[in-house]
Design a protein around this motif. Structure first.
Motif, mmCIF file in Angstrom:
data_model
loop_
_atom_site.group_PDB
_atom_site.id
_atom_site.type_symbol
_atom_site.label_atom_id
_atom_site.label_comp_id
_atom_site.label_asym_id
_atom_site.label_seq_id
_atom_site.Cartn_x
_atom_site.Cartn_y
_atom_site.Cartn_z
ATOM 1 N N LEU A 1 68.592 12.288 26.573
ATOM 2 C CA LEU A 1 70.439 12.224 25.741
ATOM 3 C C LEU A 1 70.220 12.506 23.982
ATOM 4 N N ARG A 2 69.123 12.002 23.399
ATOM 5 C CA ARG A 2 68.655 11.982 22.482
ATOM 6 C C ARG A 2 67.069 12.157 22.058
ATOM 7 N N THR A 3 66.542 13.068 21.110
ATOM 8 C CA THR A 3 65.368 13.434 20.928
ATOM 9 C C THR A 3 65.154 13.407 19.348
ATOM 10 N N ASP A 4 66.133 12.697 18.371
ATOM 11 C CA ASP A 4 66.186 13.048 17.184
ATOM 12 C C ASP A 4 64.654 12.543 16.194
ATOM 13 N N ASP A 5 64.306 12.969 15.569
ATOM 14 C CA ASP A 5 63.097 12.067 14.997
ATOM 15 C C ASP A 5 63.753 10.577 14.220
ATOM 16 N N ALA A 6 64.806 11.009 14.333
ATOM 17 C CA ALA A 6 65.186 8.893 13.742
ATOM 18 C C ALA A 6 65.419 8.439 14.885
ATOM 19 N N PHE A 7 65.661 8.574 16.090
ATOM 20 C CA PHE A 7 66.114 7.693 17.218
ATOM 21 C C PHE A 7 64.196 7.502 17.414
ATOM 22 N N LEU B 1 62.214 7.416 16.638
ATOM 23 C CA LEU B 1 60.935 6.695 15.335
ATOM 24 C C LEU B 1 61.555 5.247 15.598
ATOM 25 N N ARG B 2 62.670 4.443 16.079
ATOM 26 C CA ARG B 2 63.129 3.176 16.433
ATOM 27 C C ARG B 2 62.148 2.792 17.536
ATOM 28 N N PHE B 3 61.556 3.771 18.586
ATOM 29 C CA PHE B 3 60.466 2.981 19.554
ATOM 30 C C PHE B 3 59.239 3.566 18.599
ATOM 31 N N PHE C 1 53.403 1.869 16.711
ATOM 32 C CA PHE C 1 52.800 3.782 16.979
ATOM 33 C C PHE C 1 51.222 3.980 17.453
ATOM 34 N N ASN C 2 51.974 3.069 19.349
ATOM 35 C CA ASN C 2 51.314 3.467 20.677
ATOM 36 C C ASN C 2 52.280 4.250 20.803
ATOM 37 N N HIS C 3 52.257 5.962 20.325
ATOM 38 C CA HIS C 3 52.416 7.260 21.562
ATOM 39 C C HIS C 3 52.883 6.370 23.031
ATOM 40 N N PHE C 4 52.005 6.175 23.447
ATOM 41 C CA PHE C 4 52.170 5.979 25.439
ATOM 42 C C PHE C 4 53.106 5.275 25.400
#
Length: 188
Positions: free
Chosen positions: A47-53, A55-57, A63-66
């Motif tokens: 439902l949310r894929t904006d940059d700020a959202f 970035l939380r994950f 910063f492990n993408h997977f």
């Protein structure tokens, strides 16, 4: 520094760089790499894929993408599988309101020495006649959703302390295995 890092103190910026491997020069690329993985899970409604959202994950998984994507997917999967938990997830909901009034969770005004927000729960204070365990869980999730919007907290994190002393058998009997599983999955 990018606009996504605005609001971070110089100390927290340095901590993000050193401990989380956050790099302002590759931040948008890191976010895009996670966003690109979304198509691999068409079964989940992101439902949310904006940059700020996103970035939380990334911050939550250094910063492990997977791993950041896995956490993002788990977040939305949990919400989809437990729709009733998130219906009317507001402080005005009567059960949530009462749980928050009774300190479920209590949020201390001071941070710990690592800059983390401290949440406390005194399990023995649960009055089952006024609200359910699910109301407490919903109050915790609402509190976390609100707090995690703070970029400082995204970098520094939080700590949850639960005091089980004086927790009665009567209270424990209300905690079914499915409720405990719901709580564990929700807090992961």
């Amino acid at each position: 520094m990018t606009h996504l890092q605005a609001g971070l103190s110089p100390e927290t910026l340095e901590k993000a760089k050193v401990e989380l491997k956050e790099n302002s020069e590759t931040l948008h690329q890191d976010i895009q790499e996670v966003r690109d993985m979304i198509i691999t899970r068409p079964d989940i409604g992101f439902l949310r894929t904006d940059d700020a959202f996103i970035l939380r994950f990334l911050r939550a998984r250094k910063f492990n993408h997977f791993e950041a994507f896995r956490l993002l997917a788990q977040y939305f999967e949990y919400r989809q599988q437990n729709l009733d938990m998130f219906k009317n997830l507001k402080a005005t909901d009567p059960g949530i309101k009462q749980a928050l009034k009774d300190g479920f969770p209590g949020v201390l005004s001071n941070l710990d020495k690592y800059g983390r927000k401290i949440l406390v729960l005194f399990a023995a204070n649960w009055d089952q006649s006024r609200y359910t365990f699910v109301d407490i869980l919903r109050a915790i999730l609402l509190s976390l959703e609100s707090m995690i919007e703070d970029p400082e907290l995204q970098v520094n994190g939080f700590i949850l302390i639960i005091d089980w002393s004086n927790f009665t058998f009567k209270q424990a009997s209300k905690l079914t295995p499915s409720m405990l599983r719901l709580a564990i999955e929700g807090l992961q």
